[in-house]
Each structure stands twice: as structure tokens, then as C-alpha cells.
Design a protein around this motif. Structure first.
Motif, PDB file in Angstrom:
ATOM      1  N   VAL A 143       0.842  -1.210   0.000  1.00  0.00           N
ATOM      2  CA  VAL A 143       0.000   0.000   0.000  1.00  0.00           C
ATOM      3  C   VAL A 143       0.869   1.249   0.000  1.00  0.00           C
ATOM      4  N   GLN A 144       0.714   2.092  -1.020  1.00  0.00           N
ATOM      5  CA  GLN A 144       1.489   3.320  -1.174  1.00  0.00           C
ATOM      6  C   GLN A 144       0.771   4.535  -0.606  1.00  0.00           C
ATOM      7  N   ALA A 145      -0.560   4.489  -0.562  1.00  0.00           N
ATOM      8  CA  ALA A 145      -1.315   5.661  -0.100  1.00  0.00           C
ATOM      9  C   ALA A 145      -2.746   5.258   0.206  1.00  0.00           C
ATOM     10  N   PHE A 146      -3.355   6.012   1.114  1.00  0.00           N
ATOM     11  CA  PHE A 146      -4.778   5.894   1.380  1.00  0.00           C
ATOM     12  C   PHE A 146      -5.492   7.069   0.698  1.00  0.00           C
ATOM     13  N   GLU A 147      -6.571   6.787   0.026  1.00  0.00           N
ATOM     14  CA  GLU A 147      -7.380   7.834  -0.591  1.00  0.00           C
ATOM     15  C   GLU A 147      -8.809   7.673  -0.113  1.00  0.00           C
ATOM     16  N   VAL A 148      -9.382   8.737   0.437  1.00  0.00           N
ATOM     17  CA  VAL A 148     -10.708   8.682   1.038  1.00  0.00           C
ATOM     18  C   VAL A 148     -11.708   9.371   0.126  1.00  0.00           C
ATOM     19  N   ASP A 149     -12.796   8.720  -0.132  1.00  0.00           N
ATOM     20  CA  ASP A 149     -13.853   9.295  -0.961  1.00  0.00           C
ATOM     21  C   ASP A 149     -14.366  10.592  -0.343  1.00  0.00           C
ATOM     22  N   GLU A 150     -14.627  11.567  -1.194  1.00  0.00           N
ATOM     23  CA  GLU A 150     -15.092  12.877  -0.696  1.00  0.00           C
ATOM     24  C   GLU A 150     -16.385  12.771   0.092  1.00  0.00           C
ATOM     25  N   TYR A 156     -13.425   9.633   7.664  1.00  0.00           N
ATOM     26  CA  TYR A 156     -11.983   9.584   7.507  1.00  0.00           C
ATOM     27  C   TYR A 156     -11.496  10.639   6.519  1.00  0.00           C
ATOM     28  N   GLU A 157     -10.192  10.936   6.607  1.00  0.00           N
ATOM     29  CA  GLU A 157      -9.539  11.904   5.727  1.00  0.00           C
ATOM     30  C   GLU A 157      -8.120  11.420   5.488  1.00  0.00           C
ATOM     31  N   SER A 158      -7.528  11.825   4.368  1.00  0.00           N
ATOM     32  CA  SER A 158      -6.120  11.517   4.114  1.00  0.00           C
ATOM     33  C   SER A 158      -5.401  12.792   3.712  1.00  0.00           C
ATOM     34  N   ASP A 159      -4.075  12.843   3.981  1.00  0.00           N
ATOM     35  CA  ASP A 159      -3.317  14.038   3.635  1.00  0.00           C
ATOM     36  C   ASP A 159      -2.634  13.864   2.286  1.00  0.00           C
ATOM     37  N   GLU A 160      -1.802  14.845   1.908  1.00  0.00           N
ATOM     38  CA  GLU A 160      -1.155  14.822   0.602  1.00  0.00           C
ATOM     39  C   GLU A 160      -0.154  13.679   0.464  1.00  0.00           C
ATOM     40  N   ASN A 161       0.236  13.068   1.576  1.00  0.00           N
ATOM     41  CA  ASN A 161       1.161  11.940   1.544  1.00  0.00           C
ATOM     42  C   ASN A 161       0.447  10.596   1.556  1.00  0.00           C
ATOM     43  N   GLY A 162      -0.883  10.637   1.546  1.00  0.00           N
ATOM     44  CA  GLY A 162      -1.634   9.395   1.571  1.00  0.00           C
ATOM     45  C   GLY A 162      -1.739   8.761   2.941  1.00  0.00           C
ATOM     46  N   VAL A 163      -1.534   9.552   3.991  1.00  0.00           N
ATOM     47  CA  VAL A 163      -1.633   9.063   5.369  1.00  0.00           C
ATOM     48  C   VAL A 163      -3.082   9.170   5.823  1.00  0.00           C
ATOM     49  N   LEU A 164      -3.576   8.155   6.487  1.00  0.00           N
ATOM     50  CA  LEU A 164      -4.984   8.079   6.865  1.00  0.00           C
ATOM     51  C   LEU A 164      -5.217   8.670   8.259  1.00  0.00           C
ATOM     52  N   TYR A 165      -6.201   9.561   8.352  1.00  0.00           N
ATOM     53  CA  TYR A 165      -6.614  10.203   9.608  1.00  0.00           C
ATOM     54  C   TYR A 165      -8.119  10.033   9.794  1.00  0.00           C
ATOM     55  N   ASN A 166      -8.586  10.346  11.005  1.00  0.00           N
ATOM     56  CA  ASN A 166     -10.025  10.486  11.156  1.00  0.00           C
ATOM     57  C   ASN A 166     -10.458  11.813  10.528  1.00  0.00           C
ATOM     58  N   ASP A 219      -7.454  14.756  13.999  1.00  0.00           N
ATOM     59  CA  ASP A 219      -6.819  14.766  15.311  1.00  0.00           C
ATOM     60  C   ASP A 219      -6.431  13.362  15.786  1.00  0.00           C
ATOM     61  N   TRP A 220      -6.623  12.376  14.922  1.00  0.00           N
ATOM     62  CA  TRP A 220      -6.236  11.009  15.210  1.00  0.00           C
ATOM     63  C   TRP A 220      -5.567  10.439  13.969  1.00  0.00           C
ATOM     64  N   LEU A 221      -4.268  10.190  14.044  1.00  0.00           N
ATOM     65  CA  LEU A 221      -3.554   9.594  12.917  1.00  0.00           C
ATOM     66  C   LEU A 221      -3.771   8.093  12.964  1.00  0.00           C
ATOM     67  N   MET A 222      -4.379   7.569  11.906  1.00  0.00           N
ATOM     68  CA  MET A 222      -4.757   6.164  11.888  1.00  0.00           C
ATOM     69  C   MET A 222      -3.640   5.257  11.357  1.00  0.00           C
ATOM     70  N   PHE A 223      -3.208   5.489  10.099  1.00  0.00           N
ATOM     71  CA  PHE A 223      -2.193   4.634   9.496  1.00  0.00           C
ATOM     72  C   PHE A 223      -1.328   5.398   8.509  1.00  0.00           C
ATOM     73  N   TYR A 224      -0.046   5.146   8.589  1.00  0.00           N
ATOM     74  CA  TYR A 224       0.887   5.551   7.534  1.00  0.00           C
ATOM     75  C   TYR A 224       1.005   4.357   6.586  1.00  0.00           C
ATOM     76  N   PRO A 225       0.901   4.577   5.251  1.00  0.00           N
ATOM     77  CA  PRO A 225       0.941   3.444   4.315  1.00  0.00           C
ATOM     78  C   PRO A 225       2.257   2.690   4.383  1.00  0.00           C
ATOM     79  N   VAL A 226       2.184   1.406   4.663  1.00  0.00           N
ATOM     80  CA  VAL A 226       3.377   0.596   4.930  1.00  0.00           C
ATOM     81  C   VAL A 226       4.325   0.573   3.736  1.00  0.00           C
ATOM     82  N   GLY A 227       3.783   0.588   2.529  1.00  0.00           N
ATOM     83  CA  GLY A 227       4.615   0.471   1.345  1.00  0.00           C
ATOM     84  C   GLY A 227       5.155   1.774   0.803  1.00  0.00           C
TER      85      GLY A 227
END
Length: 245
Positions: A11-18, A23-33, A37-45
Motif C-alpha cells: 500500500v502506497q497511499a490511502f485515498e478517502v472518498d469525498e 476519515y480523511e487523508s493528507d497529501e502523503n496518503g496518510v490516513l486520519y479520522n 486529530d487522530w492519525l490512523m495509518f501511515y501506508p506501509v509500502g
């Protein structure tokens, strides 16, 4: 929160449907609520962040196993992050350094366990609470905790910090003298950021309008210190600067 994605090594990035309200993701594909204010997962790959990631100050808590088994080398927590979850960095073989902002107050068990290249964790605030003896189990030879002098940390006569009952970890107070940790040049100006979180901008004349196009006399992008803005506590404007951008 569940650990559905901790072993998805491709997994290179998380992308959240609008339309997703949770949930939300940042420009690096990191998953947040959704409220970031809650960092869920950094993409392992993911491997294209120069091995570094800065957790924004909007985050209060880092999820269990959020960075586990990733290839990051360095992670910086901006002020605002308070809780770092269970096994948050566990089994991350490339991790060498972590900087915890002044608000980090609680470390869950095995948070840096089996990070075999980890040699340095720096805390910038008061002594946090650890909930188990194995916070730094199986880290690199020479591993050490660094803490601010005169911040009330309890270190024993052997230079060991007992974050929780059981294992003690080598600890060293870092000097209170200011030193540069970031610096750069732009448009005839210079800037520095010290370990005391002081940003100094120096030069002569008017700073450019950073978001204006270059052909219109602007800088054409974010300010050079934009990526570390969460670390800044004080700004010093040099005497030669006549207008702010």
C-alpha cells in the motif's frame, strides 16, 4: 481502532472518498479520522518521503501500530500530539530517530519495540508516562533517550530513565543553548530555526509575496519554512526587512 492495514506491505497511499464523513487523508496518503486529530495509518509500502514524516500538531493521538513495519527513517511530532499508541512503530527496521514535541505525555507499550536501527528518541517537554517496561525493547546498540535539561525528569544515578516499572533506558540531558536545526536561503534572504523553536528571517528589503507568481515579483509557492511551521514558537524579523510577504 482496528489494525486492518498494518501488514499490507504494497500500500502506497490511502485515498478517502469525498463523501466519506469519517476519515480523511493528507497529501502523503496518510490516513486520519475526519477531524485530523487522530492519525490512523501511515501506508506501509510508501517509500518516497525521503524517509521522513512530520506529524501535524492537529493530531492528539497516534493510533496503535500506525507506523508499524514502515520504512521511515525519522519522524517528528509537532506540539499537540499527546498520546502515541501501542506498537505505534514496532518492527520498523529503518527507523533511526524520533523527535517528540513538548506535549507528548503518554507512550503505550512496545511503542518502539524491535526498531533495530533506532538510536535516538528526543523529547522536548516534561517527562511522559510509559505503560510498560518494553517501550524501547530490541532497539539498536547505543540507543539513548534525550530530554531537556531542567525539565524535571527523574533520572537515576546511573543515567537511566525508568519510563515505567522494570527496564531502565540510557538517558542524557541535551544542552539548553540554542543551535540551528533548519536553515535556508531564498530571494536574497536567509532563515534559521533553532532547537528553541525560534525562526529568524534576515536580509534587506521587502519579503516576496510567497503565493504570487514569480513573473509578478512573487515567490511562487509556500514559504521555505512551511514544512516545519508546526515547530515554530517565536519569530524574529531581521532589522533590514522593510515589509512582510
Amino acid at each position: 481502532e482496528g489494525n486492518a492495514f498494518t501488514c499490507n506491505f504494497s500500500v502506497q497511499a490511502f485515498e478517502v472518498d469525498e463523501a466519506n464523513e469519517w476519515y480523511e487523508s493528507d497529501e502523503n496518503g496518510v490516513l486520519y479520522n475526519e477531524s485530523m486529530d487522530w492519525l490512523m495509518f501511515y501506508p506501509v509500502g510508501r517509500t518516497d518521503d525521503d524517509g521522513e514524516y512530520m506529524v501535524p500538531g492537529s493530531v492528539y493521538e497516534v493510533n496503535d501500530k500506525a507506523f508499524a513495519r514502515t520504512s521511515l527513517r525519522k519522524v517528528i511530532f509537532e506540539d499537540g500530539v499527546t498520546v502515541i499508541g501501542h506498537e505505534a512503530f514496532a518492527e520498523s527496521p529503518d527507523l533511526e530517530e524520533v523527535v517528540c514535541g513538548s506535549t507528548v505525555a503518554e507512550l503505550k507499550n512496545y511503542v518502539f519495540g524491535n526498531c533495530t536501527s533506532l538510536v535516538k528518541v528526543t523529547f522536548e517537554g516534561p517527562e511522559p508516562i510509559g505503560d510498560s517496561w518494553d517501550l524501547f525493547a530490541d532497539t539498536a546498540d547505543g540507543f539513548k533517550v534525550y530530554y531537556p535539561a531542567d525539565a524535571g525528569w527523574e533520572i537515576d544515578e546511573n543515567g537511566l530513565w525508568y519510563a515505567a516499572p522494570g527496564q531502565g533506558w540510557p538517558a542524557e540531558a541535551y544542552p539548553v543553548e540554542e543551535s540551528e536545526i533548519y536553515s535556508g536561503e531564498f530571494s536574497g534572504f536567509t532563515w534559521t530555526l533553532t532547537n528553541a523553536r525560534v525562526l529568524t528571517v534576515s536580509g534587506e528589503g521587502e519579503l516576496p509575496q510567497f503565493h504570487d507568481d514569480v513573473e509578478n515579483g512573487g515567490f511562487g509557492g509556500e514559504a521555505p519554512w512551511h514544512h516545519i511551521r508546526g515547530l515554530v514558537r517565536e519569530i524574529v524579523v531581521g532589522e533590514g526587512i522593510t515589509a512582510l510577504g
